[in-house]
Design a protein around this motif. Sequence first.
Motif, PDB file in Angstrom:
ATOM      1  N   HIS A  88     -52.857 -21.357 -29.188  1.00  0.00           N
ATOM      2  CA  HIS A  88     -53.205 -20.979 -30.554  1.00  0.00           C
ATOM      3  C   HIS A  88     -51.967 -21.083 -31.429  1.00  0.00           C
ATOM      4  O   HIS A  88     -50.892 -20.654 -31.018  1.00  0.00           O
ATOM      5  CB  HIS A  88     -53.747 -19.548 -30.552  1.00  0.00           C
ATOM      6  N   GLN A  89     -52.120 -21.681 -32.634  1.00  0.00           N
ATOM      7  CA  GLN A  89     -50.978 -21.769 -33.539  1.00  0.00           C
ATOM      8  C   GLN A  89     -51.173 -20.842 -34.735  1.00  0.00           C
ATOM      9  O   GLN A  89     -52.271 -20.783 -35.320  1.00  0.00           O
ATOM     10  CB  GLN A  89     -50.730 -23.219 -33.985  1.00  0.00           C
ATOM     11  N   SER A  90     -50.094 -20.142 -35.079  1.00  0.00           N
ATOM     12  CA  SER A  90     -50.127 -19.239 -36.227  1.00  0.00           C
ATOM     13  C   SER A  90     -49.150 -19.703 -37.306  1.00  0.00           C
ATOM     14  O   SER A  90     -48.731 -18.926 -38.165  1.00  0.00           O
ATOM     15  CB  SER A  90     -49.777 -17.816 -35.778  1.00  0.00           C
ATOM     16  N   TRP A 147     -52.220  -6.574 -39.992  1.00  0.00           N
ATOM     17  CA  TRP A 147     -53.192  -7.539 -40.447  1.00  0.00           C
ATOM     18  C   TRP A 147     -54.357  -7.497 -39.455  1.00  0.00           C
ATOM     19  O   TRP A 147     -54.156  -7.286 -38.268  1.00  0.00           O
ATOM     20  CB  TRP A 147     -52.600  -8.952 -40.431  1.00  0.00           C
ATOM     21  N   MET A 148     -55.557  -7.721 -39.940  1.00  0.00           N
ATOM     22  CA  MET A 148     -56.734  -7.742 -39.068  1.00  0.00           C
ATOM     23  C   MET A 148     -57.536  -9.012 -39.320  1.00  0.00           C
ATOM     24  O   MET A 148     -57.601  -9.517 -40.445  1.00  0.00           O
ATOM     25  CB  MET A 148     -57.613  -6.517 -39.302  1.00  0.00           C
ATOM     26  N   SER A 149     -58.154  -9.502 -38.253  1.00  0.00           N
ATOM     27  CA  SER A 149     -58.858 -10.777 -38.332  1.00  0.00           C
ATOM     28  C   SER A 149     -60.182 -10.737 -37.589  1.00  0.00           C
ATOM     29  O   SER A 149     -60.413  -9.865 -36.744  1.00  0.00           O
ATOM     30  CB  SER A 149     -58.005 -11.890 -37.708  1.00  0.00           C
ATOM     31  N   TRP A 150     -61.018 -11.711 -37.917  1.00  0.00           N
ATOM     32  CA  TRP A 150     -62.227 -12.002 -37.153  1.00  0.00           C
ATOM     33  C   TRP A 150     -62.077 -13.403 -36.576  1.00  0.00           C
ATOM     34  O   TRP A 150     -61.691 -14.340 -37.276  1.00  0.00           O
ATOM     35  CB  TRP A 150     -63.467 -11.927 -38.031  1.00  0.00           C
ATOM     36  N   VAL A 151     -62.374 -13.521 -35.290  1.00  0.00           N
ATOM     37  CA  VAL A 151     -62.357 -14.798 -34.590  1.00  0.00           C
ATOM     38  C   VAL A 151     -63.712 -14.926 -33.893  1.00  0.00           C
ATOM     39  O   VAL A 151     -64.205 -13.952 -33.332  1.00  0.00           O
ATOM     40  CB  VAL A 151     -61.217 -14.849 -33.539  1.00  0.00           C
ATOM     41  N   ARG A 152     -64.302 -16.109 -33.936  1.00  0.00           N
ATOM     42  CA  ARG A 152     -65.620 -16.268 -33.315  1.00  0.00           C
ATOM     43  C   ARG A 152     -65.614 -17.317 -32.215  1.00  0.00           C
ATOM     44  O   ARG A 152     -64.706 -18.143 -32.125  1.00  0.00           O
ATOM     45  CB  ARG A 152     -66.671 -16.613 -34.371  1.00  0.00           C
ATOM     46  N   GLN A 153     -66.649 -17.245 -31.402  1.00  0.00           N
ATOM     47  CA  GLN A 153     -66.785 -18.166 -30.273  1.00  0.00           C
ATOM     48  C   GLN A 153     -68.259 -18.429 -30.033  1.00  0.00           C
ATOM     49  O   GLN A 153     -68.999 -17.533 -29.610  1.00  0.00           O
ATOM     50  CB  GLN A 153     -66.140 -17.556 -29.020  1.00  0.00           C
ATOM     51  N   ALA A 154     -68.689 -19.638 -30.362  1.00  0.00           N
ATOM     52  CA  ALA A 154     -70.064 -20.011 -30.064  1.00  0.00           C
ATOM     53  C   ALA A 154     -70.270 -19.975 -28.562  1.00  0.00           C
ATOM     54  O   ALA A 154     -69.335 -20.250 -27.790  1.00  0.00           O
ATOM     55  CB  ALA A 154     -70.363 -21.405 -30.609  1.00  0.00           C
ATOM     56  N   PRO A 155     -71.461 -19.618 -28.091  1.00  0.00           N
ATOM     57  CA  PRO A 155     -71.710 -19.508 -26.647  1.00  0.00           C
ATOM     58  C   PRO A 155     -71.291 -20.773 -25.894  1.00  0.00           C
ATOM     59  O   PRO A 155     -71.706 -21.879 -26.231  1.00  0.00           O
ATOM     60  CB  PRO A 155     -73.211 -19.276 -26.574  1.00  0.00           C
ATOM     61  N   GLY A 156     -70.415 -20.593 -24.909  1.00  0.00           N
ATOM     62  CA  GLY A 156     -69.956 -21.714 -24.095  1.00  0.00           C
ATOM     63  C   GLY A 156     -68.932 -22.616 -24.763  1.00  0.00           C
ATOM     64  O   GLY A 156     -68.557 -23.653 -24.199  1.00  0.00           O
ATOM     65  N   MET A 178     -48.246 -12.205 -40.490  1.00  0.00           N
ATOM     66  CA  MET A 178     -49.076 -13.397 -40.710  1.00  0.00           C
ATOM     67  C   MET A 178     -48.829 -14.449 -39.635  1.00  0.00           C
ATOM     68  O   MET A 178     -49.748 -15.108 -39.157  1.00  0.00           O
ATOM     69  CB  MET A 178     -48.743 -14.020 -42.073  1.00  0.00           C
ATOM     70  N   SER A 179     -47.562 -14.607 -39.240  1.00  0.00           N
ATOM     71  CA  SER A 179     -47.201 -15.675 -38.302  1.00  0.00           C
ATOM     72  C   SER A 179     -47.219 -15.233 -36.850  1.00  0.00           C
ATOM     73  O   SER A 179     -46.799 -15.977 -35.970  1.00  0.00           O
ATOM     74  CB  SER A 179     -45.805 -16.201 -38.640  1.00  0.00           C
ATOM     75  N   SER A 180     -47.710 -14.053 -36.592  1.00  0.00           N
ATOM     76  CA  SER A 180     -47.669 -13.570 -35.211  1.00  0.00           C
ATOM     77  C   SER A 180     -48.982 -13.822 -34.484  1.00  0.00           C
ATOM     78  O   SER A 180     -49.955 -14.311 -35.044  1.00  0.00           O
ATOM     79  CB  SER A 180     -47.278 -12.097 -35.160  1.00  0.00           C
TER      80      SER A 180
END
Lengths: 107, 119
Positions: A89-91, B33-42, B102-104
Amino acid sequence: EIVLTQSPDFQSVTPKEKVTITCRASQSIGTDLHWYQQKPDQSPKLLIKHASRSFSGAPSRFSGSGSGTDFTLTINSLEAEDAATYYCHQSSNLPWTFGQGTKVEIK
Amino acid sequence: EVQLVESGGGLVQPGESLRLSCAVSGFIFSNYWMSWVRQAPGKGLEWVATIKQDGTEKYFLDSVKGRFTISRDNAKNSLYLQMDSLRAEDTAFYYCARKYLMSSEFDYWGQGTLVTVSS
């Protein structure tokens, strides 16, 4: 958008064997590259941050290297519990992106 | 112990809305900072949206801009994702994740909540 390309897509490995996964970025990202492990039906877990720094709690057999566009995740002496999919993963630049994943299967 | 717990997923029809929540504990929420990341099934992982500690900066994946809104309530230690005009391609597990800068990296993730968009 920065594209991350992992290789291989799949690897079947014998326990105690060494595993190497590479991640290539479409442009230089310094060391803003991180590695995650995702086991089936679980959320991703951070292993390596900023290319080579181990995350707290990650087993010492996991290590990372690289900078710029080419990065490597190494698993020394693979254990059965390491069966998982690994993502880079790139940030560095928005949109933040992930590699397509490398599935590691235990023989 | 750091914990992030998502809720609010479910089955909706195309064009409908859904609001996801992420309740956190074990750390000072307003520092991250908080984020949402998603993953379609499979499928693989896809970053969706991010919000700064005080809510003054927000960033979105192009394909969700104008349809999704990210917000937070630091007093309630909670993160939200309002999803409008949902499409079949939004079907995925949605994870909340934290980062310090942000860059972490995303150092801790929730267990995810499944959103299914289907008629």
